[in-house]
Design a protein around this motif. Structure first.
Motif, PDB file in Angstrom:
ATOM      1  N   LEU A   1       0.821  -1.208   0.000  1.00 20.08           N
ATOM      2  CA  LEU A   1       0.000   0.000   0.000  1.00 20.08           C
ATOM      3  C   LEU A   1       0.859   1.264   0.000  1.00 20.08           C
ATOM      4  O   LEU A   1       0.545   2.244  -0.680  1.00 20.08           O
ATOM      5  CB  LEU A   1      -0.932  -0.004   1.214  1.00 20.08           C
ATOM      6  CG  LEU A   1      -2.013  -1.099   1.218  1.00 20.08           C
ATOM      7  CD1 LEU A   1      -2.745  -1.122   2.557  1.00 20.08           C
ATOM      8  CD2 LEU A   1      -2.996  -0.899   0.082  1.00 20.08           C
ATOM      9  N   LEU A   2       1.955   1.252   0.751  1.00 21.68           N
ATOM     10  CA  LEU A   2       2.861   2.409   0.756  1.00 21.68           C
ATOM     11  C   LEU A   2       3.486   2.617  -0.610  1.00 21.68           C
ATOM     12  O   LEU A   2       3.599   3.754  -1.102  1.00 21.68           O
ATOM     13  CB  LEU A   2       3.946   2.212   1.815  1.00 21.68           C
ATOM     14  CG  LEU A   2       3.510   2.350   3.278  1.00 21.68           C
ATOM     15  CD1 LEU A   2       4.579   1.807   4.216  1.00 21.68           C
ATOM     16  CD2 LEU A   2       3.197   3.811   3.612  1.00 21.68           C
ATOM     17  N   GLU A   3       3.892   1.524  -1.247  1.00 22.58           N
ATOM     18  CA  GLU A   3       4.483   1.626  -2.584  1.00 22.58           C
ATOM     19  C   GLU A   3       3.464   2.165  -3.578  1.00 22.58           C
ATOM     20  O   GLU A   3       3.790   3.012  -4.426  1.00 22.58           O
ATOM     21  CB  GLU A   3       4.985   0.256  -3.037  1.00 22.58           C
ATOM     22  CG  GLU A   3       5.660   0.279  -4.409  1.00 22.58           C
ATOM     23  CD  GLU A   3       6.188  -1.084  -4.833  1.00 22.58           C
ATOM     24  OE1 GLU A   3       6.804  -1.174  -5.909  1.00 22.58           O
ATOM     25  OE2 GLU A   3       5.966  -2.062  -4.086  1.00 22.58           O
ATOM     26  N   ARG A   4       2.223   1.696  -3.467  1.00 20.25           N
ATOM     27  CA  ARG A   4       1.172   2.148  -4.377  1.00 20.25           C
ATOM     28  C   ARG A   4       0.932   3.648  -4.234  1.00 20.25           C
ATOM     29  O   ARG A   4       0.602   4.339  -5.209  1.00 20.25           O
ATOM     30  CB  ARG A   4      -0.119   1.381  -4.072  1.00 20.25           C
ATOM     31  CG  ARG A   4      -1.244   1.595  -5.071  1.00 20.25           C
ATOM     32  CD  ARG A   4      -2.485   0.825  -4.649  1.00 20.25           C
ATOM     33  NE  ARG A   4      -2.197  -0.593  -4.451  1.00 20.25           N
ATOM     34  CZ  ARG A   4      -3.024  -1.429  -3.832  1.00 20.25           C
ATOM     35  NH1 ARG A   4      -4.165  -1.002  -3.330  1.00 20.25           N
ATOM     36  NH2 ARG A   4      -2.697  -2.699  -3.698  1.00 20.25           N
ATOM     37  N   GLU A   5       1.104   4.176  -3.026  1.00 18.20           N
ATOM     38  CA  GLU A   5       0.888   5.605  -2.779  1.00 18.20           C
ATOM     39  C   GLU A   5       2.112   6.447  -3.131  1.00 18.20           C
ATOM     40  O   GLU A   5       2.059   7.671  -3.056  1.00 18.20           O
ATOM     41  CB  GLU A   5       0.527   5.837  -1.308  1.00 18.20           C
ATOM     42  CG  GLU A   5      -0.804   5.255  -0.890  1.00 18.20           C
ATOM     43  CD  GLU A   5      -1.994   5.997  -1.475  1.00 18.20           C
ATOM     44  OE1 GLU A   5      -1.796   7.106  -2.023  1.00 18.20           O
ATOM     45  OE2 GLU A   5      -3.117   5.487  -1.380  1.00 18.20           O
ATOM     46  N   GLY A   6       3.218   5.810  -3.492  1.00 16.61           N
ATOM     47  CA  GLY A   6       4.427   6.561  -3.819  1.00 16.61           C
ATOM     48  C   GLY A   6       5.176   7.067  -2.608  1.00 16.61           C
ATOM     49  O   GLY A   6       5.883   8.080  -2.677  1.00 16.61           O
ATOM     50  N   ILE A   7       5.043   6.361  -1.492  1.00 17.68           N
ATOM     51  CA  ILE A   7       5.704   6.753  -0.241  1.00 17.68           C
ATOM     52  C   ILE A   7       6.914   5.863  -0.010  1.00 17.68           C
ATOM     53  O   ILE A   7       6.815   4.635  -0.095  1.00 17.68           O
ATOM     54  CB  ILE A   7       4.730   6.621   0.949  1.00 17.68           C
ATOM     55  CG1 ILE A   7       3.561   7.603   0.766  1.00 17.68           C
ATOM     56  CG2 ILE A   7       5.433   6.870   2.274  1.00 17.68           C
ATOM     57  CD1 ILE A   7       2.430   7.392   1.731  1.00 17.68           C
ATOM     58  N   SER A   8       8.049   6.485   0.277  1.00 18.20           N
ATOM     59  CA  SER A   8       9.264   5.727   0.569  1.00 18.20           C
ATOM     60  C   SER A   8       9.086   4.973   1.880  1.00 18.20           C
ATOM     61  O   SER A   8       8.751   5.567   2.911  1.00 18.20           O
ATOM     62  CB  SER A   8      10.467   6.671   0.656  1.00 18.20           C
ATOM     63  OG  SER A   8      11.640   5.962   0.931  1.00 18.20           O
ATOM     64  N   ASN A   9       9.312   3.687   1.839  1.00 15.32           N
ATOM     65  CA  ASN A   9       8.989   2.804   2.967  1.00 15.32           C
ATOM     66  C   ASN A   9      10.259   2.443   3.737  1.00 15.32           C
ATOM     67  O   ASN A   9      11.122   1.731   3.229  1.00 15.32           O
ATOM     68  CB  ASN A   9       8.301   1.549   2.422  1.00 15.32           C
ATOM     69  CG  ASN A   9       8.044   0.506   3.479  1.00 15.32           C
ATOM     70  OD1 ASN A   9       8.209   0.739   4.667  1.00 15.32           O
ATOM     71  ND2 ASN A   9       7.636  -0.677   3.054  1.00 15.32           N
ATOM     72  N   GLU A  10      10.361   2.961   4.968  1.00 18.09           N
ATOM     73  CA  GLU A  10      11.474   2.607   5.850  1.00 18.09           C
ATOM     74  C   GLU A  10      10.916   1.978   7.128  1.00 18.09           C
ATOM     75  O   GLU A  10      11.353   2.274   8.238  1.00 18.09           O
ATOM     76  CB  GLU A  10      12.312   3.848   6.169  1.00 18.09           C
ATOM     77  CG  GLU A  10      12.972   4.487   4.957  1.00 18.09           C
ATOM     78  CD  GLU A  10      13.988   3.584   4.266  1.00 18.09           C
ATOM     79  OE1 GLU A  10      14.414   2.572   4.869  1.00 18.09           O
ATOM     80  OE2 GLU A  10      14.358   3.876   3.109  1.00 18.09           O
ATOM     81  N   VAL A  11       9.915   1.142   6.942  1.00 17.54           N
ATOM     82  CA  VAL A  11       9.253   0.478   8.071  1.00 17.54           C
ATOM     83  C   VAL A  11      10.057  -0.760   8.469  1.00 17.54           C
ATOM     84  O   VAL A  11      10.435  -1.574   7.625  1.00 17.54           O
ATOM     85  CB  VAL A  11       7.808   0.087   7.702  1.00 17.54           C
ATOM     86  CG1 VAL A  11       7.158  -0.686   8.846  1.00 17.54           C
ATOM     87  CG2 VAL A  11       6.996   1.341   7.370  1.00 17.54           C
TER      88      VAL A  11
END
Length: 494
Positions: A89-99
């Motif tokens: 979901l983060l990738e789909r929104e274009g958000i860099s994921n450092e979770v």
């Protein structure tokens, strides 16, 4: 003033924002219920759809991204299926994921079962306690790596255990070095006093709890107007945006009340997530050097757009620009038109489109436009340019220039927006129809469905072509003929 707001909003693409906060997934199971279970007197729901969206601090990250910012999200999840879904979901929104995935935790998931429009139950899963020392160290290390790469940080603390005292202490030390803009949206704002935040956004319930006051049903603004010093003492925040639902928002600079902004009216508001939208827009406006009062107006508009939607509480940058453009009837370009139409459709409004030259406005035009407007909620009118009219009607036309025609049409209450069209390649409104995708395309009764080349485009998007009867003996051509054939009266000289 609207142009100033639009210019400000377009600058939201510049900052890079780091968001740290509780990650949650909101899952919706929707279906129909027509019977009770034989095991117990509870409804059986036949699930027809399953939707999962990012919630909590991740929803704040999505709001910032939708408003145009570059966003990196830092959080902790479990090492489970829900963590993988969150990454998608983060990738789909274009958000860099450092979770960071921690095998000692489970990802927070809130699942709602809905039959028709009725919420039947919600069940929650996941870890809502503070992380262990190893997970805390990993999170602090990630923040040390990411903070220098960003212009600002938003802390979205939903009181689910993620943000420990050790993390707050680490952020304080980091910011002594890097001096970043800090915004905080937290259930317990007093925990962040040592950070001296640039912006905090308590809602009324949080502010009352912060100050140990009694909640009031009405007159919330009056109760809180004199609380600037107490709020500043509890938060140490440079700017406080205290949201009061239908009573608007109070904006404080340190301990001084700056302004009280009114709430923007919204029919049937869906208020879930509105606070995330508000602080996201306020933060981005501050980073664009807007004054707090201006930031509050932009944030209030963004929240109004979000809660006006039927399904999701996000406001896109184009929709926010369109919100301020909506007061201006004349739409300048196709990008602005598309954003306006997307906003209206997200609000569930029915768009009607029509077009014409409207060279000399007469009673037939006015009657026709009023009937067209009655077919829906929004009437958008395409107006042929001067060059287009010359190609269609000859070099003697138009009688009135585009600017004059638009100014006269804009005075009609039936019309929501106007936009000009026409090119040497195509003098039909088909390019506009492909942008608007109207529910209804209205034309005068002197046309037929077969004589409208743009009708196929309307129907391809699920729209309807409606032919409206014309007022007899009313036309621009007849008016022009009468002008040319009526003798000029000569006034005798005294």
């Amino acid at each position: 003033m609207e142009l100033i707001y639009q210019t400000l909003i377009r600058s939201f693409v510049q900052p890079a924002i780091l968001v740290v906060g509780d990650l949650m997934i909101d899952t919706y199971l929707r279906g129909a219920s027509t019977r009770l279970s034989p095991e117990a007197p509870v409804p059986v729901v036949d699930i027809s759809s399953q939707t999962s969206v990012l919630g909590g601090g991740a929803n704040a990250a999505v709001n910032l991204r939708n408003l145009g910012a570059n966003v990196t999200f830092v959080s902790l999840t479990g090492d489970d299926y829900a963590a993988g879904l969150a990454a998608e979901l983060l990738e789909r929104e274009g958000i860099s994921n450092e979770v960071i995935r921690c095998n000692t935790r489970r990802t927070i998931t809130k699942t709602r079962v809905i039959a028709g429009q009725q919420l039947l139950t919600r069940y929650d899963e996941g870890t809502e306690v503070q992380p262990d020392e190893d997970c805390e160290r990993q999170l602090i290390a990630m923040l040390e790596q990411q903070l220098p790469l960003h212009d600002a940080i938003l802390i979205a603390d939903y009181n689910k255990g993620l943000i420990t005292k050790g993390i707050i202490d680490a952020l304080e030390q980091m910011n002594h070095v890097h001096k970043k803009f800090i915004a905080v949206d937290a259930k317990q704002l007093s925990r962040y006093k040592q950070l001296q935040p640039d912006l905090v956004k308590p809602n009324y319930k949080e502010a009352v709890a912060l100050l140990g006051l009694q909640e009031l049903a009405t007159c919330k603004a009056r109760q809180m107007e004199e609380m600037g010093a107490a709020i500043f003492d509890a938060t140490n925040a440079r700017i406080t945006a205290l949201t009061l639902d239908e009573e608007g928002a109070l904006i404080f600079r340190e301990d001084k009340l700056l302004c009280h902004t009114a709430a923007r009216p919204v029919n049937n508001p869906n208020v879930s997530g509105a606070g995330d939208t508000y602080i996201s827009a306020f933060m981005l406006a501050c980073l664009a050097d807007a004054m707090p009062a201006t930031a509050a107006e932009v944030a209030g508009a963004a929240a109004a757009v979000a809660i006006g939607k039927r399904n999701t509480a996000h406001c896109k940058q184009g929709e926010l620009i369109a919100y301020f453009s909506a007061k201006d009837k004349y739409v300048r370009n196709s990008e602005e038109l598309e954003a306006l139409c997307n906003m209206y459709k997200a609000q569930g409004k029915k768009i009607v489109f029509t077009n014409g030259c409207f060279d000399i406005l007469h009673s037939g035009h006015v009657s026709y436009l009023e009937r067209a407007a009655a077919l829906g909620d929004v009437l958008i009118v395409g107006v042929n340019t001067d060059e287009s009219i010359k190609r269609l009607k000859g070099t003697e036309r138009p009688i009135n220039s585009l600017n004059d025609r638009v100014q006269v049409l804009a005075g009609l209450g039936a019309i929501t927006h106007l936009i000009s069209f026409g090119s040497e390649e195509n003098d039909t409104p088909e390019p506009l129809i492909r942008i608007v995708q109207p529910a209804v395309f209205a034309k005068g009764g002197d046309y037929s469905r077969e004589s409208l080349p743009e009708a196929a485009a309307v129907e391809a998007y699920g729209g309807e072509v409606v032919l409206l009867p014309l007022v007899p003996d009313r036309s621009t051509t007849q008016i022009i003929k009468r002008i040319y054939t009526t003798p000029v009266l000569k006034v005798a000289e005294a």
